[in-house]
Design a protein around this motif. Sequence first.
Motif, PDB file in Angstrom:
ATOM      1  N   GLU A   3      46.791  56.552  -2.208  1.00 13.92           N
ATOM      2  CA  GLU A   3      45.885  56.209  -3.320  1.00 13.92           C
ATOM      3  C   GLU A   3      45.796  54.705  -3.412  1.00 13.92           C
ATOM      4  N   SER A   4      44.602  54.199  -3.559  1.00 16.08           N
ATOM      5  CA  SER A   4      44.468  52.760  -3.724  1.00 16.08           C
ATOM      6  C   SER A   4      43.272  52.438  -4.613  1.00 16.08           C
ATOM      7  N   HIS A   5      43.529  51.656  -5.641  1.00 18.76           N
ATOM      8  CA  HIS A   5      42.457  51.170  -6.529  1.00 18.76           C
ATOM      9  C   HIS A   5      42.318  49.681  -6.278  1.00 18.76           C
ATOM     10  N   ILE A   6      41.106  49.256  -5.974  1.00 17.71           N
ATOM     11  CA  ILE A   6      40.907  47.855  -5.609  1.00 17.71           C
ATOM     12  C   ILE A   6      40.586  47.026  -6.853  1.00 17.71           C
ATOM     13  N   GLY A   7      41.310  45.932  -7.015  1.00 18.28           N
ATOM     14  CA  GLY A   7      40.948  44.941  -8.028  1.00 18.28           C
ATOM     15  C   GLY A   7      41.746  45.014  -9.317  1.00 18.28           C
ATOM     16  N   PHE A   8      41.954  43.847  -9.903  1.00 17.32           N
ATOM     17  CA  PHE A   8      42.582  43.719 -11.213  1.00 17.32           C
ATOM     18  C   PHE A   8      41.601  42.934 -12.096  1.00 17.32           C
ATOM     19  N   PRO A   9      41.311  43.359 -13.317  1.00 23.79           N
ATOM     20  CA  PRO A   9      42.026  44.300 -14.180  1.00 23.79           C
ATOM     21  C   PRO A   9      41.583  45.755 -14.035  1.00 23.79           C
ATOM     22  N   GLU A  10      40.673  46.064 -13.077  1.00 18.65           N
ATOM     23  CA  GLU A  10      40.169  47.447 -12.969  1.00 18.65           C
ATOM     24  C   GLU A  10      41.320  48.446 -12.819  1.00 18.65           C
ATOM     25  N   ARG A  11      42.344  48.058 -12.017  1.00 18.20           N
ATOM     26  CA  ARG A  11      43.485  48.966 -11.790  1.00 18.20           C
ATOM     27  C   ARG A  11      44.194  49.275 -13.112  1.00 18.20           C
ATOM     28  N   LEU A  12      44.352  48.239 -13.925  1.00 20.24           N
ATOM     29  CA  LEU A  12      45.017  48.387 -15.224  1.00 20.24           C
ATOM     30  C   LEU A  12      44.194  49.293 -16.150  1.00 20.24           C
ATOM     31  N   PHE A  13      42.863  49.070 -16.184  1.00 21.66           N
ATOM     32  CA  PHE A  13      42.000  49.863 -17.067  1.00 21.66           C
ATOM     33  C   PHE A  13      41.956  51.327 -16.599  1.00 21.66           C
ATOM     34  N   ALA A  14      42.018  51.544 -15.289  1.00 20.93           N
ATOM     35  CA  ALA A  14      42.027  52.916 -14.759  1.00 20.93           C
ATOM     36  C   ALA A  14      43.277  53.644 -15.249  1.00 20.93           C
ATOM     37  N   TRP A  15      44.381  52.937 -15.210  1.00 21.71           N
ATOM     38  CA  TRP A  15      45.658  53.507 -15.653  1.00 21.71           C
ATOM     39  C   TRP A  15      45.606  53.771 -17.162  1.00 21.71           C
ATOM     40  N   LEU A  16      45.054  52.802 -17.903  1.00 16.85           N
ATOM     41  CA  LEU A  16      44.962  52.912 -19.363  1.00 16.85           C
ATOM     42  C   LEU A  16      44.072  54.096 -19.755  1.00 16.85           C
ATOM     43  N   ASN A  17      42.955  54.274 -19.026  1.00 18.34           N
ATOM     44  CA  ASN A  17      42.026  55.362 -19.346  1.00 18.34           C
ATOM     45  C   ASN A  17      42.694  56.723 -19.180  1.00 18.34           C
ATOM     46  N   GLY A  18      43.731  56.766 -18.318  1.00 22.85           N
ATOM     47  CA  GLY A  18      44.437  58.031 -18.074  1.00 22.85           C
ATOM     48  C   GLY A  18      45.196  58.517 -19.293  1.00 22.85           C
ATOM     49  N   PHE A  19      45.760  57.616 -20.075  1.00 22.82           N
ATOM     50  CA  PHE A  19      46.542  58.115 -21.213  1.00 22.82           C
ATOM     51  C   PHE A  19      46.020  57.661 -22.568  1.00 22.82           C
ATOM     52  N   ALA A  20      45.115  56.683 -22.593  1.00 17.06           N
ATOM     53  CA  ALA A  20      44.559  56.257 -23.898  1.00 17.06           C
ATOM     54  C   ALA A  20      43.058  56.013 -23.755  1.00 17.06           C
ATOM     55  N   PRO A  21      42.287  57.074 -23.444  1.00 19.53           N
ATOM     56  CA  PRO A  21      40.851  56.868 -23.229  1.00 19.53           C
ATOM     57  C   PRO A  21      40.138  56.301 -24.455  1.00 19.53           C
ATOM     58  N   GLY A  22      40.702  56.524 -25.641  1.00 19.04           N
ATOM     59  CA  GLY A  22      40.080  55.996 -26.866  1.00 19.04           C
ATOM     60  C   GLY A  22      39.990  54.469 -26.827  1.00 19.04           C
ATOM     61  N   LEU A  23      40.992  53.840 -26.220  1.00 18.70           N
ATOM     62  CA  LEU A  23      40.962  52.373 -26.120  1.00 18.70           C
ATOM     63  C   LEU A  23      39.788  51.922 -25.256  1.00 18.70           C
ATOM     64  N   ILE A  24      39.562  52.655 -24.156  1.00 18.77           N
ATOM     65  CA  ILE A  24      38.441  52.311 -23.264  1.00 18.77           C
ATOM     66  C   ILE A  24      37.118  52.624 -23.980  1.00 18.77           C
TER      67      ILE A  24
END
Length: 261
Positions: free
Chosen positions: A222-243
């Motif tokens: 698994e590979s997600h390219i780019g920061f902060p996109e990687r962080l936001f992808a992770w965040l969307n997994g457990f706190a989609p309300g923030l996104i």
Amino acid sequence: MQLNHARILLTGATGGLGQALAGELSATGAALLLSGRNAERLAEIKVAPGTDYTTLQADLARGEGIAAAATAARHFRVNMLINNAGIGCFGLLEQQGWPPVEKVLAINLESPIRLTQALLPWLRAQPEAAIVNIGSTFGSIPFAGFAAYSATKAGLRAFSQALRRELADSLIRVVHVAPRAIDTALNAPAVNALNRYLKSHSDSPEAVAAHIVATLRNDRSESHIGFPERLFAWLNGFAPGLIDRGLAGKLAAIKQHASSQ
Ligand SMILES: NC(=O)c1ccc[n+]([C@@H]2O[C@H](COP(=O)([O-])OP(=O)(O)OC[C@H]3O[C@@H](n4cnc5c(N)ncnc54)[C@H](OP(=O)(O)O)[C@@H]3O)[C@@H](O)[C@H]2O)c1
């Protein structure tokens, strides 16, 4: 898998990322079966001198195209399938007719699943094999203005993970790579304007191709390219309300750009 032993069917080889990937993969010594629809662009793809390669013209939105690609892949003795062909579909869902939505579902999601299914018995018979799916950041951060596209890339991510788990007792690796925006023709002018307005970073196809080859070399799944996109992808997994809240602030600009095309 050592890439100099790889025999790869690369779909979408005529596109921006596909051409860069063809160049980068050929430099590793991999043999390439390059597939696309546009015959002129297929003939112009540049690979490293001495590369064992051939081209295939096939429309993967059609059953005949999938069958032709699977036959050519067996003939070429592929041990790696890279599902890279894809299209964009920017716009507000309620302003889009069904045809563009149907098309993006067919090309971005249905065709990689069909091609993978058609090739699985062949790949299973190889001493080692890999299926590589090119997703998108929007598969993990579903974005306003990209509802259908995001659905296809989230679907491709889920497909990759489920198949990896299904093939865990086999010698077939399943890899999923999610780039952020890339400077290619896939993005309509309105998307490029939106990216500039939102200050979203866009990578060169060459940089993304190098990242994909490094992911394969390092045996990562698994590979997600780019920061902060990687962080936001992770965040969307457990706190989609923030996104949800973050994107709500961008909605007016997204609507304006979507309606400008
Ligand atoms: N560009 C981005 O911002 C971005 C970001 C993240 C992920 N991605 C993903 O990266 C991958 C490559 O995209 P790209 O940026 O290189 O796009 P691109 O330059 O527009 O190339 C798209 C490729 O897909 C092929 N294709 C389209 N419809 C097809 C069909 N019906 N049958 C067979 N092939 C078809 C095209 O072939 P012909 O030209 O020969 O028709 C072309 O080779 C896609 O999966 C895309 O979703 C792109």
